[in-house]
Design a protein around this motif. Sequence first.
Motif, PDB file in Angstrom:
ATOM      1  N   LEU A 239      23.420  -7.244 -17.205  1.00 52.95           N
ATOM      2  CA  LEU A 239      23.095  -6.805 -15.842  1.00 52.95           C
ATOM      3  C   LEU A 239      24.163  -7.281 -14.867  1.00 52.95           C
ATOM      4  O   LEU A 239      24.529  -8.451 -14.849  1.00 52.95           O
ATOM      5  N   SER A 240      24.669  -6.341 -14.086  1.00 48.59           N
ATOM      6  CA  SER A 240      25.568  -6.674 -12.992  1.00 48.59           C
ATOM      7  C   SER A 240      25.236  -5.751 -11.827  1.00 48.59           C
ATOM      8  O   SER A 240      24.675  -4.667 -12.018  1.00 48.59           O
ATOM      9  N   TRP A 241      25.573  -6.201 -10.642  1.00 44.38           N
ATOM     10  CA  TRP A 241      25.306  -5.385  -9.460  1.00 44.38           C
ATOM     11  C   TRP A 241      26.311  -5.710  -8.368  1.00 44.38           C
ATOM     12  O   TRP A 241      26.900  -6.787  -8.354  1.00 44.38           O
ATOM     13  N   GLU A 242      26.509  -4.735  -7.486  1.00 39.04           N
ATOM     14  CA  GLU A 242      27.372  -4.939  -6.330  1.00 39.04           C
ATOM     15  C   GLU A 242      27.017  -3.923  -5.254  1.00 39.04           C
ATOM     16  O   GLU A 242      26.559  -2.822  -5.549  1.00 39.04           O
ATOM     17  N   TRP A 243      27.206  -4.335  -4.021  1.00 40.43           N
ATOM     18  CA  TRP A 243      27.022  -3.424  -2.897  1.00 40.43           C
ATOM     19  C   TRP A 243      28.354  -2.721  -2.663  1.00 40.43           C
ATOM     20  O   TRP A 243      29.350  -3.366  -2.362  1.00 40.43           O
ATOM     21  N   SER A 244      28.390  -1.419  -2.823  1.00 34.44           N
ATOM     22  CA  SER A 244      29.637  -0.693  -2.586  1.00 34.44           C
ATOM     23  C   SER A 244      29.825  -0.403  -1.099  1.00 34.44           C
ATOM     24  O   SER A 244      30.948  -0.196  -0.642  1.00 34.44           O
TER      25      SER A 244
ATOM     26  N   VAL B 135      25.054  -0.674  -6.498  1.00 37.03           N
ATOM     27  CA  VAL B 135      25.455  -0.155  -7.807  1.00 37.03           C
ATOM     28  C   VAL B 135      24.971  -1.147  -8.865  1.00 37.03           C
ATOM     29  O   VAL B 135      25.323  -2.324  -8.828  1.00 37.03           O
ATOM     30  N   LEU B 136      24.142  -0.664  -9.780  1.00 33.87           N
ATOM     31  CA  LEU B 136      23.609  -1.470 -10.873  1.00 33.87           C
ATOM     32  C   LEU B 136      24.229  -1.010 -12.180  1.00 33.87           C
ATOM     33  O   LEU B 136      24.383   0.189 -12.409  1.00 33.87           O
ATOM     34  N   ASN B 137      24.535  -1.957 -13.038  1.00 30.73           N
ATOM     35  CA  ASN B 137      24.973  -1.671 -14.402  1.00 30.73           C
ATOM     36  C   ASN B 137      24.148  -2.535 -15.332  1.00 30.73           C
ATOM     37  O   ASN B 137      23.956  -3.726 -15.074  1.00 30.73           O
ATOM     38  N   PHE B 138      23.641  -1.932 -16.405  1.00 31.92           N
ATOM     39  CA  PHE B 138      22.886  -2.689 -17.399  1.00 31.92           C
ATOM     40  C   PHE B 138      22.808  -1.898 -18.683  1.00 31.92           C
ATOM     41  O   PHE B 138      23.074  -0.695 -18.709  1.00 31.92           O
ATOM     42  N   THR B 139      22.454  -2.591 -19.746  1.00 26.85           N
ATOM     43  CA  THR B 139      22.294  -1.976 -21.055  1.00 26.85           C
ATOM     44  C   THR B 139      20.840  -2.123 -21.466  1.00 26.85           C
ATOM     45  O   THR B 139      20.227  -3.169 -21.232  1.00 26.85           O
ATOM     46  N   LEU B 140      20.310  -1.083 -22.094  1.00 26.62           N
ATOM     47  CA  LEU B 140      18.928  -1.080 -22.579  1.00 26.62           C
ATOM     48  C   LEU B 140      18.903  -0.858 -24.077  1.00 26.62           C
ATOM     49  O   LEU B 140      19.837  -0.298 -24.641  1.00 26.62           O
ATOM     50  N   THR B 141      17.796  -1.246 -24.682  1.00 26.71           N
ATOM     51  CA  THR B 141      17.610  -0.985 -26.105  1.00 26.71           C
ATOM     52  C   THR B 141      17.345   0.500 -26.329  1.00 26.71           C
ATOM     53  O   THR B 141      16.940   1.216 -25.423  1.00 26.71           O
TER      54      THR B 141
END
Length: 180
Positions: free
Chosen positions: A145-150, A156-162
Amino acid sequence: MFARPPREPRPQSKKSKRKRAPREQNTMELSAARSLIFNEILAARVRNGSWNTGLAGEVFNLDGSGSIFTSETLDDTLHARIDSGDIHPTAVLWGTGNDKVTGSAADLESEVVQHSPLLMQLATGLEQRDIKAQRRALRLPLEALSWEWSDDQTLVLNFTLTTGSFATSVLASLVQQLAS
């Protein structure tokens, strides 16, 4: 779909050396039926607060694997494993052979299905087609999980799911949490 009889398997040619299991033609519809039942059970577990804690007779999923095990009671060791994310409570993807779950967990699953004519019809149809029951974790751990305000209004969220998990479910939960 369940009003129609199941399709008969196609005969295999004599030249075919590989034996194939008969494949249900309506796999998307079957998956949707199982998902609807699962989601209703999950919703009931969210309402009663057991989605994240487990119940007596629970079937647990070992994080990051398909391995499951049952427990008639919840002791301190299991609670610690649940809290650490090592194991997760599960619910059924409906089908035949849902015999691992017992106690309060089994009662809740049966109650959810029995109190809805639609869910009863779907459960019966899945069983008539001899779809095998499976278990899926009730919790959805996010990885990487990572996030940033553009800008001031865009997160903007980034993550990986099963496999088999949906980002839309994560985002819906996030928006619901932010709204409350």
